[in-house]
Design an enzyme around this catalytic site. Structure first.
Site, PDB file in Angstrom:
ATOM      1  N   GLY A 137     -20.192   6.989   3.619  1.00  0.00           N
ATOM      2  CA  GLY A 137     -19.272   7.113   2.501  1.00  0.00           C
ATOM      3  C   GLY A 137     -20.123   7.203   1.328  1.00  0.00           C
ATOM      4  O   GLY A 137     -20.377   6.001   0.743  1.00  0.00           O
ATOM      5  N   GLY A 167     -18.493   7.854  -1.974  1.00  0.00           N
ATOM      6  CA  GLY A 167     -17.459   7.979  -2.899  1.00  0.00           C
ATOM      7  C   GLY A 167     -17.573   6.894  -3.978  1.00  0.00           C
ATOM      8  O   GLY A 167     -18.565   6.327  -4.156  1.00  0.00           O
ATOM      9  N   ASN A 168     -16.442   6.567  -4.574  1.00  0.00           N
ATOM     10  CA  ASN A 168     -16.516   5.545  -5.382  1.00  0.00           C
ATOM     11  C   ASN A 168     -17.057   4.028  -5.140  1.00  0.00           C
ATOM     12  O   ASN A 168     -18.126   3.709  -5.906  1.00  0.00           O
ATOM     13  CB  ASN A 168     -14.830   4.972  -5.960  1.00  0.00           C
ATOM     14  CG  ASN A 168     -14.952   3.936  -6.888  1.00  0.00           C
ATOM     15  OD1 ASN A 168     -14.918   2.772  -6.238  1.00  0.00           O
ATOM     16  ND2 ASN A 168     -14.653   4.107  -8.160  1.00  0.00           N
ATOM     17  N   GLY A 226     -18.851   3.185  -2.296  1.00  0.00           N
ATOM     18  CA  GLY A 226     -20.416   3.499  -1.803  1.00  0.00           C
ATOM     19  C   GLY A 226     -21.466   3.840  -2.916  1.00  0.00           C
ATOM     20  O   GLY A 226     -22.442   3.202  -2.734  1.00  0.00           O
ATOM     21  N   LYS A 259       0.863  -1.251   0.020  1.00  0.00           N
ATOM     22  CA  LYS A 259       0.086   0.083   0.018  1.00  0.00           C
ATOM     23  C   LYS A 259       0.947   1.273   0.170  1.00  0.00           C
ATOM     24  O   LYS A 259       1.713   1.212   0.333  1.00  0.00           O
ATOM     25  CB  LYS A 259      -0.771  -0.013   1.174  1.00  0.00           C
ATOM     26  CG  LYS A 259      -1.991   0.718   1.012  1.00  0.00           C
ATOM     27  CD  LYS A 259      -3.343   0.105   0.587  1.00  0.00           C
ATOM     28  CE  LYS A 259      -4.558   1.059   0.312  1.00  0.00           C
ATOM     29  NZ  LYS A 259      -5.609   0.308  -0.152  1.00  0.00           N
TER      30      LYS A 259
HETATM   31  P1  NAD Z   1     -13.640   7.924  -2.118  1.00  0.00           P
HETATM   32  O1  NAD Z   1     -12.514   9.017  -1.706  1.00  0.00           O
HETATM   33  O2  NAD Z   1     -13.947   7.833  -3.386  1.00  0.00           O
HETATM   34  O3  NAD Z   1     -14.799   8.077  -1.324  1.00  0.00           O
HETATM   35  C1  NAD Z   1     -14.572   8.324   0.138  1.00  0.00           C
HETATM   36  C2  NAD Z   1     -16.027   8.727   0.598  1.00  0.00           C
HETATM   37  O4  NAD Z   1     -16.106   8.662   1.997  1.00  0.00           O
HETATM   38  C3  NAD Z   1     -16.422  10.348   0.229  1.00  0.00           C
HETATM   39  O5  NAD Z   1     -17.506  10.395  -0.139  1.00  0.00           O
HETATM   40  C4  NAD Z   1     -16.036  10.815   1.709  1.00  0.00           C
HETATM   41  O6  NAD Z   1     -16.953  12.214   1.816  1.00  0.00           O
HETATM   42  C5  NAD Z   1     -16.555   9.914   2.684  1.00  0.00           C
HETATM   43  N1  NAD Z   1     -16.238  10.108   3.898  1.00  0.00           N
HETATM   44  C6  NAD Z   1     -15.047  10.489   4.329  1.00  0.00           C
HETATM   45  N2  NAD Z   1     -15.038  10.570   6.008  1.00  0.00           N
HETATM   46  C7  NAD Z   1     -16.448  10.259   6.189  1.00  0.00           C
HETATM   47  C8  NAD Z   1     -17.221  10.278   7.323  1.00  0.00           C
HETATM   48  N3  NAD Z   1     -16.392  10.333   8.503  1.00  0.00           N
HETATM   49  N4  NAD Z   1     -18.307   9.914   7.206  1.00  0.00           N
HETATM   50  C9  NAD Z   1     -18.985   9.593   6.016  1.00  0.00           C
HETATM   51  N5  NAD Z   1     -18.252   9.821   4.884  1.00  0.00           N
HETATM   52  C10 NAD Z   1     -17.099  10.078   4.978  1.00  0.00           C
HETATM   53  O7  NAD Z   1     -12.853   6.640  -1.668  1.00  0.00           O
HETATM   54  P2  NAD Z   1     -13.390   5.037  -2.065  1.00  0.00           P
HETATM   55  O8  NAD Z   1     -12.320   4.623  -3.158  1.00  0.00           O
HETATM   56  O9  NAD Z   1     -14.708   5.308  -2.356  1.00  0.00           O
HETATM   57  O10 NAD Z   1     -12.717   4.200  -0.797  1.00  0.00           O
HETATM   58  C11 NAD Z   1     -13.587   4.241   0.142  1.00  0.00           C
HETATM   59  C12 NAD Z   1     -12.925   3.020   1.042  1.00  0.00           C
HETATM   60  O11 NAD Z   1     -13.125   1.751   0.386  1.00  0.00           O
HETATM   61  C13 NAD Z   1     -11.638   3.026   1.682  1.00  0.00           C
HETATM   62  O12 NAD Z   1     -11.528   2.491   3.124  1.00  0.00           O
HETATM   63  C14 NAD Z   1     -10.986   2.424   0.690  1.00  0.00           C
HETATM   64  O13 NAD Z   1      -9.559   1.962   1.264  1.00  0.00           O
HETATM   65  C15 NAD Z   1     -11.902   1.317   0.569  1.00  0.00           C
HETATM   66  N6  NAD Z   1     -11.561   0.562  -0.975  1.00  0.00           N
HETATM   67  C16 NAD Z   1     -11.533   1.166  -2.113  1.00  0.00           C
HETATM   68  C17 NAD Z   1     -11.277   0.410  -3.082  1.00  0.00           C
HETATM   69  C18 NAD Z   1     -11.382   1.018  -4.434  1.00  0.00           C
HETATM   70  O14 NAD Z   1     -11.357   0.308  -5.458  1.00  0.00           O
HETATM   71  N7  NAD Z   1     -11.458   2.246  -4.607  1.00  0.00           N
HETATM   72  C19 NAD Z   1     -11.099  -1.038  -3.169  1.00  0.00           C
HETATM   73  C20 NAD Z   1     -11.064  -1.610  -1.639  1.00  0.00           C
HETATM   74  C21 NAD Z   1     -11.439  -0.795  -0.635  1.00  0.00           C
END
Ligand code: NAD
Length: 414
Positions: A218, A220-221, A223, A106
């Site tokens: 959350g 983001g991507n 959620g 990572k």
């Molecule tokens: P992202 O940056 O696209 O989205 C993160 C979201 O979380 C944003 O909408 C942000 O506003 C929100 N957020 C942050 N703090 C918050 C809080 N306290 N309460 C509510 N919402 C909050 O990131 P992502 O890629 O969606 O990743 C989210 C999680 O999924 C992370 O833990 C990441 O490690 C994990 N993950 C991502 C992937 C991937 O392919 N992108 C793969 C496996 C795991």
């Protein structure tokens, strides 16, 4: 709330699995208590106003006995070496749970990317590659996006790597845009994998989608894509949150309309016909399935007691602390752990790497036709272990994964 060190939590999760491993595996577990290598670098970046700012960058290479190190790069103001170490360890476990031939790694930079211009972000992304170039590589260590990083950032990074090496090697980064040798289906892959986990749970519980109320922390991507798929299949999304606030409606709403609203206003807050709440309130709303999809340490000794859901599907990495897990066990809440539930992302990253290496690309249908059985078979294997030993699904996943990693260590020899 006390700060919980995510690496300390990860090691407690490992401790719980050890007693269920075959005796002959147990001495090898020591190998998994420290990363093989951790690189920390100062990244000087020229800002638009001509000044220079120096950022802290990381790459932790946890274990590569099953294949090259693999894992995303996070840009976040709270990112530090302990967070990156924990995330790299969980990557090693995750790749072993779903059986993709990678170890765990990572990366990260301590930065709030919202404070940077696009050009500053590009220079920072390139600076990370300059610093890490000696340790990454298509057969060595393959980074990808994570929180606050995306296809555009991967595109700058793969370009910087090409300039440093005098040749374009697309497979050294995954999560690239489709028009730059990315894979169809990579962007929604983590949400898609989480959706398969939801289907497996619903089948075992005998649930009908229309009766199942889901709350997502959350947006983001990960959620959003999970929300779209669950909504399309008839599940009810009753609450979502982002870092600015949360919304709730007992009958549910259309997450695509919420996304349109967020794109216009910058937050899910204020979406029509919903009740507005504090961000954290999403964790305790009346629902059946809670999906943490933001950051670590959301479900702790302070927040877990008020969770009303009977199932937690962890799409974020490390959202539940060991104290949170203990509370869920007592309450009978089923936790589908991150190392299984969010493995769709790394699985399609693996497919992207395979396509890059063969120079032959698959359609989205072909990608999904490979992802679904991979995720569902992993779910079934973890479930079997969970039932056979009467242990939480997290411990079951760790038992399977650690056994596979230890097997690789033994076969390669010490
Ligand atoms: P992202 O940056 O696209 O989205 C993160 C979201 O979380 C944003 O909408 C942000 O506003 C929100 N957020 C942050 N703090 C918050 C809080 N306290 N309460 C509510 N919402 C909050 O990131 P992502 O890629 O969606 O990743 C989210 C999680 O999924 C992370 O833990 C990441 O490690 C994990 N993950 C991502 C992937 C991937 O392919 N992108 C793969 C496996 C795991």
């Amino acid at each position: 709330m006390n700060h919980v060190n995510p690496f300390a939590s990860a090691m407690k999760q490992l401790d719980r699995a050890v007693e269920h491993l075959p005796k002959e595996d147990q001495p090898f577990v020591e190998v998994l208590r420290v990363p093989q290598r951790q690189v920390q670098a100062r990244l000087p970046v020229r800002m638009d106003d001509g000044s220079v700012r120096v950022f802290e960058g990381y790459r932790v290479q946890y274990d590569n006995h099953r294949g090259p190190f693999k894992g995303g790069i996070r840009f976040h103001p709270q990112t530090d070496i302990d967070e990156v170490k924990a995330l790299s360890f969980w990557m090693a476990i995750k790749c072993a749970v779903v059986g993709v031939p990678y170890g765990g790694g990572k990366g990260g930079i301590t930065v709030d990317p919202k404070t940077l211009s696009t050009l500053e972000l590009e220079r920072l992304s390139r600076a990370w590659v300059k610093a890490m170039e000696p340790v990454i590589g298509v057969d060595k260590d393959i980074p990808a996006p994570d929180v606050n990083t995306n296809g555009q950032i991967m595109a700058w990074m793969v370009d910087e790597y090409a300039q440093l090496n005098g040749q374009y090697i697309p497979g050294v980064f995954t999560g690239k845009p489709v028009s730059l040798n990315g894979s169809a289906g990579r962007e929604p892959a983590t949400g898609q994998g989480g959706f398969y986990a939801l289907q497996e749970v619903a089948e075992r519980k005998g649930w009908k989608p229309a009766d199942v109320r889901i709350a997502i922390q959350g947006f983001g991507n990960v959620g959003t894509f999970f929300a779209y798929l669950a909504h399309d299949a008839g599940f009810r999304i009753v609450a979502v949150s982002d870092s600015r606030g949360a919304i709730y409606h007992k009958d549910g709403f259309d997450p695509r309309q919420v996304m349109d609203h967020k794109q216009k206003t910058g937050s899910v807050k204020g979406f029509a016909n919903t009740t507005e709440m504090d961000s954290e309130a999403v964790l305790s709303v009346d629902c059946d399935v809670l999906v943490p999809a933001a950051l670590e340490n959301a479900l702790t000794k302070d927040t877990a007691p008020s969770v009303k859901a009977s199932v937690v599907i962890e799409l974020a990495n490390g959202p539940t602390t060991p104290e949170g897990d203990a509370i869920f066990e007592k309450k009978g809440v089923l936790v589908v752990p991150d190392v299984l539930a969010n493995a769709g992302g790394v699985s399609v990253s693996y497919f992207e790497w395979v396509q890059n290496r063969q120079g032959y690309y698959w359609s989205e249908q072909e990608v999904l036709a490979k992802l679904e059985p991979l995720m569902k078979e992993a779910f079934r294997a973890v479930w079997k272990e969970h039932e056979k030993r009467s242990i939480p699904m997290r411990t079951a996943a760790f038992v399977l994964a650690v056994h596979r990693i230890v097997n690789a260590i033994k076969l390669r020899g010490v």
